[in-house]
Design an enzyme around this catalytic site. Structure first.
Site, PDB file in Angstrom:
ATOM      1  N   GLY A  74       0.747  -1.184   0.094  1.00  0.00           N
ATOM      2  CA  GLY A  74      -0.185   0.104   0.132  1.00  0.00           C
ATOM      3  C   GLY A  74       0.944   1.302  -0.106  1.00  0.00           C
ATOM      4  O   GLY A  74       0.551   2.284  -0.727  1.00  0.00           O
ATOM      5  N   THR A  75       2.143   1.136   0.644  1.00  0.00           N
ATOM      6  CA  THR A  75       2.847   2.330   0.721  1.00  0.00           C
ATOM      7  C   THR A  75       3.481   2.780  -0.805  1.00  0.00           C
ATOM      8  O   THR A  75       3.522   3.747  -1.109  1.00  0.00           O
ATOM      9  CB  THR A  75       4.063   2.237   1.483  1.00  0.00           C
ATOM     10  N   CYS A 317       2.193   3.955  12.048  1.00  0.00           N
ATOM     11  CA  CYS A 317       3.310   4.090  10.935  1.00  0.00           C
ATOM     12  C   CYS A 317       4.490   3.430  11.160  1.00  0.00           C
ATOM     13  O   CYS A 317       5.331   3.108  10.611  1.00  0.00           O
ATOM     14  CB  CYS A 317       3.241   5.284  10.123  1.00  0.00           C
TER      15      CYS A 317
END
Length: 372
Positions: A74-75, A317
């Site tokens: 996803g990053t 995160c």
């Protein structure tokens, strides 16, 4: 090392593999090994599987198959999507909410620009729409990034209410929301991560609407078909199967988990000097975050782990560093003693009641040992 009997309450970080994903992945491993760019039988078979995965994910996201591509995370999807939008517009400025995922913050920092802007949020973590619109209209802004839901406190963002300039595209980070709540309808680009909804890790999704100006910001060909090199065909197909399955059961599972989270919110809120954060109603159904004064978040996490409950602390995160959460700081919330609990699709009432009891006992114990 985690016990196999641990009650896993950190699905917002990574959910266990959905049964539909496991079954599909095992079957696809025997068929999806070929290079989908080749014309031989194995290649054509892999191409068929990959196209099927794109079609299923597209339908689930409300997109077209040719608008969907797979990345390694996803990053990576956020980086490619956001930087690709600014590269195509020729304007490097990125406007984003102050509580966005670190992938958005890192993308903005990677290409410094005087037009970057971080937009404030209220005490629930909801972005200031007027400030967002004002910042997006400034010269040099090439894209706006706004999450569908916050990954740490669960607050849903009013994405569809945002009023932005017509020439400034919107990227919606749906990593925390996909599979859990209905997604915003308005976006130029959308990103997600399969391991958040019960798909395999290592599969991200980048969707770009037709007609949106986007170009690959990294070395390689333009287009969404095969981003970042050789595709993980079995992983993509398993991710698609999991997303389809969780959407089919979403209403029932969400209602049950929403009620269980309400129970945790009440139990945490009843503890002295404890703040439950995030919107109590307009939120993800499976996630709750609270902060306990006079107690370290790592202390609570370790104590609950010894009791058999796996939870998270610190920034979602950068939790490995246990740094104070930039999300909680932006909300003006207590960053000390932070705990995030996120339920699985099979979490039971009994497990939640046991967790609530253990939480109260451990917080009282830690404070008593500290002389508080």
């Amino acid at each position: 090392m985690s016990s196999i009997s641990e009650v896993y309450l950190d699905t917002a970080s990574s959910a266990p593999l959905h049964p539909a994903a496991r079954e599909t992945l095992l079957a696809a491993l025997d068929r999806g090994y070929g290079d989908p760019r080749r014309l031989h039988a194995a290649g054509r078979d892999a191409r068929l599987l990959l196209d099927n995965a794109r079609a299923v994910v597209a339908e689930c996201l409300g997109a077209r198959p040719d608008e969907v591509g797979f990345t390694a995370s996803g990053t990576e999807a956020v980086h490619r999507g956001l930087l690709g939008l600014t590269a195509a517009t020729g304007r490097d400025g990125i406007v984003h909410g102050a509580v966005e995922h670190s992938s958005v913050l890192h993308a903005a920092a990677w290409r410094p620009s005087t037009a970057h802007a971080s937009v404030p949020v209220d005490a629930a973590g909801r972005v200031d729409l007027a400030a967002l619109a004002e910042a997006a209209g400034r010269p040099g802004v090439g894209a706006v990034a706004l999450q569908a839901a916050n990954q740490e406190v669960g607050t849903l963002q009013p994405v569809d209410e945002a009023e932005l300039p017509a020439d400034v595209p919107l990227l919606v980070d749906a990593a925390a929301a996909a599979g859990h709540v209905p997604l915003p309808r308005r976006w130029a680009a959308l990103t997600a991560s399969a391991h958040k909804w019960g798909g395999p890790a290592g599969v991200g999704v980048l969707a770009v609407r037709r007609g949106t100006r986007w170009t690959n910001p990294f070395p390689g060909d333009d287009g969404l078909d095969q981003l970042g090199g050789f595709p993980d065909v079995p992983g993509a197909l398993a991710a698609a199967a999991a997303l389809q399955a969780v959407l089919a059961e979403r209403e029932e599972v969400a209602a049950r988990r929403f009620a269980l989270v309400d129970r945790i919110r009440a139990a945490a809120g009843a503890l002295p000097d404890t703040e439950v954060v995030g919107d109590p109603v307009a939120r993800l159904p499976h996630l709750v975050t609270f902060s306990c004064l006079y107690v370290g978040g790592d202390e609570i996490v370790a104590a609950l782990a010894r009791r058999g409950f796996g939870v998270a602390s610190g920034s979602a995160c950068t939790a490995s560093t246990l740094e104070p959460s930039h999300v909680l700081a932006a909300m003006g919330a207590l960053t000390h003693g932070n705990v995030r609990v996120s339920l699985g699709r099979d979490t039971t009432v009994e497990q939640v009641e046991a967790f609530c009891a253990a939480l109260a006992e451990e917080v009282h114990r830690i404070r008593a040992e500290a002389g508080l």
